[in-house]
Write a protein that holds these residues in place. Sequence first.
Motif, PDB file in Angstrom:
ATOM      1  N   GLY A 289     -23.282  42.420  32.462  1.00  0.00           N
ATOM      2  CA  GLY A 289     -23.897  43.865  33.166  1.00  0.00           C
ATOM      3  C   GLY A 289     -25.171  44.527  32.374  1.00  0.00           C
ATOM      4  N   VAL A 290     -25.069  43.920  31.319  1.00  0.00           N
ATOM      5  CA  VAL A 290     -26.300  44.376  30.168  1.00  0.00           C
ATOM      6  C   VAL A 290     -27.304  43.097  30.706  1.00  0.00           C
ATOM      7  N   THR A 291     -28.180  43.831  30.887  1.00  0.00           N
ATOM      8  CA  THR A 291     -29.491  42.977  31.646  1.00  0.00           C
ATOM      9  C   THR A 291     -31.182  43.523  31.479  1.00  0.00           C
ATOM     10  N   ASP A 292     -31.955  42.945  31.547  1.00  0.00           N
ATOM     11  CA  ASP A 292     -33.311  43.679  31.064  1.00  0.00           C
ATOM     12  C   ASP A 292     -33.735  44.444  32.845  1.00  0.00           C
ATOM     13  N   LYS A 293     -35.248  45.153  32.278  1.00  0.00           N
ATOM     14  CA  LYS A 293     -35.346  45.609  33.582  1.00  0.00           C
ATOM     15  C   LYS A 293     -35.944  45.397  34.389  1.00  0.00           C
ATOM     16  N   SER A 294     -36.020  44.126  34.523  1.00  0.00           N
ATOM     17  CA  SER A 294     -35.551  43.066  36.298  1.00  0.00           C
ATOM     18  C   SER A 294     -34.571  42.717  36.663  1.00  0.00           C
ATOM     19  N   ALA A 390     -22.192  61.545  32.636  1.00  0.00           N
ATOM     20  CA  ALA A 390     -23.284  63.116  32.064  1.00  0.00           C
ATOM     21  C   ALA A 390     -24.663  61.850  30.834  1.00  0.00           C
ATOM     22  N   ILE A 391     -23.629  60.741  30.116  1.00  0.00           N
ATOM     23  CA  ILE A 391     -24.075  60.083  29.946  1.00  0.00           C
ATOM     24  C   ILE A 391     -25.194  59.630  29.904  1.00  0.00           C
ATOM     25  N   ALA A 392     -24.765  59.070  31.365  1.00  0.00           N
ATOM     26  CA  ALA A 392     -25.877  57.852  31.907  1.00  0.00           C
ATOM     27  C   ALA A 392     -27.159  58.258  32.118  1.00  0.00           C
ATOM     28  N   GLN A 393     -26.635  59.949  32.089  1.00  0.00           N
ATOM     29  CA  GLN A 393     -27.831  60.603  32.641  1.00  0.00           C
ATOM     30  C   GLN A 393     -29.248  61.448  30.946  1.00  0.00           C
ATOM     31  N   SER A 394     -27.724  61.484  30.416  1.00  0.00           N
ATOM     32  CA  SER A 394     -28.664  61.060  28.512  1.00  0.00           C
ATOM     33  C   SER A 394     -29.268  60.286  28.444  1.00  0.00           C
ATOM     34  N   TRP A 395     -29.162  58.300  28.394  1.00  0.00           N
ATOM     35  CA  TRP A 395     -28.807  57.739  27.939  1.00  0.00           C
ATOM     36  C   TRP A 395     -30.898  57.278  28.504  1.00  0.00           C
ATOM     37  N   ALA A 396     -30.424  57.738  30.063  1.00  0.00           N
ATOM     38  CA  ALA A 396     -31.574  57.617  30.233  1.00  0.00           C
ATOM     39  C   ALA A 396     -33.418  58.562  30.394  1.00  0.00           C
ATOM     40  N   ARG A 397     -33.305  58.772  29.563  1.00  0.00           N
ATOM     41  CA  ARG A 397     -34.105  59.601  29.010  1.00  0.00           C
ATOM     42  C   ARG A 397     -34.700  58.968  28.135  1.00  0.00           C
ATOM     43  N   ILE A 398     -34.283  57.980  27.410  1.00  0.00           N
ATOM     44  CA  ILE A 398     -34.668  56.405  27.004  1.00  0.00           C
ATOM     45  C   ILE A 398     -35.059  55.326  27.642  1.00  0.00           C
ATOM     46  N   GLY A 399     -35.356  55.404  28.101  1.00  0.00           N
ATOM     47  CA  GLY A 399     -34.951  53.519  28.839  1.00  0.00           C
ATOM     48  C   GLY A 399     -34.100  53.383  29.537  1.00  0.00           C
ATOM     49  N   VAL A 400     -32.509  53.879  28.938  1.00  0.00           N
ATOM     50  CA  VAL A 400     -31.609  52.677  28.886  1.00  0.00           C
ATOM     51  C   VAL A 400     -30.816  53.119  30.520  1.00  0.00           C
ATOM     52  N   ASN A 401     -31.067  52.130  31.328  1.00  0.00           N
ATOM     53  CA  ASN A 401     -30.791  53.106  33.176  1.00  0.00           C
ATOM     54  C   ASN A 401     -28.499  52.431  32.742  1.00  0.00           C
ATOM     55  N   ALA A 402     -28.180  53.278  32.931  1.00  0.00           N
ATOM     56  CA  ALA A 402     -26.694  52.745  32.749  1.00  0.00           C
ATOM     57  C   ALA A 402     -26.103  53.337  33.804  1.00  0.00           C
ATOM     58  N   GLN A 403     -25.337  51.943  34.431  1.00  0.00           N
ATOM     59  CA  GLN A 403     -25.072  52.152  36.297  1.00  0.00           C
ATOM     60  C   GLN A 403     -22.998  52.564  35.398  1.00  0.00           C
ATOM     61  N   PRO A 404     -22.749  53.828  36.196  1.00  0.00           N
ATOM     62  CA  PRO A 404     -21.403  54.262  35.783  1.00  0.00           C
ATOM     63  C   PRO A 404     -20.442  53.395  36.521  1.00  0.00           C
ATOM     64  N   ALA A 405     -19.493  53.055  36.226  1.00  0.00           N
ATOM     65  CA  ALA A 405     -18.257  52.896  36.783  1.00  0.00           C
ATOM     66  C   ALA A 405     -16.803  52.746  36.881  1.00  0.00           C
ATOM     67  N   ALA A 406     -16.507  54.086  37.357  1.00  0.00           N
ATOM     68  CA  ALA A 406     -14.975  54.900  36.839  1.00  0.00           C
ATOM     69  C   ALA A 406     -14.385  54.008  38.184  1.00  0.00           C
ATOM     70  N   ALA A 407     -13.535  53.792  37.267  1.00  0.00           N
ATOM     71  CA  ALA A 407     -11.807  53.005  37.993  1.00  0.00           C
ATOM     72  C   ALA A 407     -10.319  53.808  37.585  1.00  0.00           C
ATOM     73  N   PRO A 408      -8.991  53.490  38.348  1.00  0.00           N
ATOM     74  CA  PRO A 408      -7.879  53.678  37.625  1.00  0.00           C
ATOM     75  C   PRO A 408      -7.960  53.267  36.720  1.00  0.00           C
ATOM     76  N   PHE A 409      -7.002  53.548  36.059  1.00  0.00           N
ATOM     77  CA  PHE A 409      -6.551  53.088  34.168  1.00  0.00           C
ATOM     78  C   PHE A 409      -6.238  52.043  33.904  1.00  0.00           C
ATOM     79  N   SER A 410      -5.206  51.599  35.411  1.00  0.00           N
ATOM     80  CA  SER A 410      -4.873  50.306  34.952  1.00  0.00           C
ATOM     81  C   SER A 410      -5.832  49.368  35.205  1.00  0.00           C
ATOM     82  N   VAL A 411      -7.091  49.155  36.322  1.00  0.00           N
ATOM     83  CA  VAL A 411      -7.307  48.578  37.387  1.00  0.00           C
ATOM     84  C   VAL A 411      -8.193  48.199  35.900  1.00  0.00           C
ATOM     85  N   PHE A 412      -8.913  49.948  35.275  1.00  0.00           N
ATOM     86  CA  PHE A 412     -10.230  49.125  33.922  1.00  0.00           C
ATOM     87  C   PHE A 412      -9.418  48.492  33.005  1.00  0.00           C
ATOM     88  N   ASN A 413      -8.456  49.014  32.733  1.00  0.00           N
ATOM     89  CA  ASN A 413      -7.799  48.282  31.507  1.00  0.00           C
ATOM     90  C   ASN A 413      -7.762  47.289  31.336  1.00  0.00           C
TER      91      ASN A 413
END
Length: 533
Positions: A289-294, A390-413
């Motif tokens: 999930g970590v890439t350059d802008k292209s 909210a963090i994604a919106q803050s980071w966008a201000r410095i050029g870091v495009n964050a895609q939020p990916a929320a999931a139930p805790f069991s799935v996330f864990n």
Amino acid sequence: MKLGSPFRPRLLSALLISIFLGSAPATPAQAQERGELRIATSYKLMTLDPQYANLNENTSLLSHIYERLVYQDENLELKPGLATSWRPLSDSQWEFKLRENVRFHDGSAFDADDVVYTIERIRDVLKPPSGGFRSYVSGIKSVSAPDPLTVLIETNGAVPNLPLSFSSIFVMNRPSEGFVTTEDLNAGRPPVGTGPYRFERWSSGESLRLARNDDYWGGEPVWSKVTFRVIENPAARVAALSTGEVDVADAIPARDVASLEQRGAKIASVGAARVNFVQFDVARETLPGVTDKSGEPIANPFKNPLVRRALALATDRGILVDKILAGYGTAAAQVFPNSLPGTSAKLLPEAPNYEEAKTLLSKAGFPDGFNLVLAGPAGRYPGDAESLQAIAQSWARIGVNAQPAAAPFSVFNTKRAAGDYGVWYGGTSGEAVDIILHTLLASPNSERGTGALNFGKYQNAAFDGMLAKAESVEAGPGRNAALAQATEFVMADQPIIPLYHFHHIVGYGPRIGSYVMHPRGWTTAMQTLAAAE
């Protein structure tokens, strides 16, 4: 942004405290038959093994069945539990005296051999990832029972905080032979403890049913039955409380407090002895999930402390606390709220500085920023999924495009453990600052039991040394100062971004007279006081 005292004033009567301890005889009002207590909880009990994983969903619910030698009261002070007293006999030896006339739910007597068994099971039998409690016993060289009510523990050098470690360990009874496995317990072997409630049935991910232990040493518990319903969705928990389906609901979103109060529910809250944070994978060469802008994969940017520092500077904690938590939280700059023992007065939450963050990104070789997936659980912590946005919106201000990916805790864990994420939102709690530093930021080491929650594989030998030195100091100002210094050192390297210390919020209905909050965030029947008839 709220930066004040981490703990709200609490009105705890002596009666309430005695109920929470479970150590005083029940009053006539308490002893009156109160029927079933119904609790909607966000905690999804993962196992019936009390020593498998050191997570609140396990320790909170299993504390009805199992008990500890000592426990922490609402001020995080140590109090007698199954042990009535303890003392160091030398720099490497401790003595614990046990409570008399305590019996397990199967009728067998509790004694020192059960404590020996418990320590040996954690230290010698359970292996990672089931070794979440090993750090608590890693300093123990040997344990013995010179008589049924005395436990002697030899340590590898000075372990000044050994009694604190036992405030996290549930005591199991020694079986006739061998060691009980996690698989045995999860497959249907009834869990047997000394606690105020007996196990009846468990449906994984759905419910836990308990019955009153009429032979409890601390007096007859109030409720004849206790049923926990796992409701991970916050809105559904609020709805269950509003309609009277349940008597208590935990992890109430701050945004729902006012509406619940308008509908007659009562609210209790307390500042949490915990931290929520962003954690980086700093070990692997490339990350999912970590890439350059292209969209092309790039080398792991989080190996560079300048990038970690830039993202910290571009995080607006004020929005998280004031808007998302509606003031039910405190901005974080370290693992515990400022002013608690072991914290640093020098570490204060910073306002965002986007220009400096951009400069640091450029120095790190990312003048145009990059893309990433910001993972996290949904519905486990107050404000978790909203924080990702909210963090994604803050980071966008410095050029870091964050895609939020929320999931139930069991799935996330599960996905986090599988290495599916490169950066994520998380949370942890602990008995003391050193416990969190030990598990979250110390280098992973199975022999020393460190780094159990260091999923980002951060390693810093200098910090490890400072932490070990601090932990060798006797509890008191000297130890607290050493822990504060170690915290300042490691936070300068930014292995995590501390976000906030949220407040635990619980709602309760008319059958409950009062609810005693605890900064560790437990949800238990023992914290309730039934309403008077």
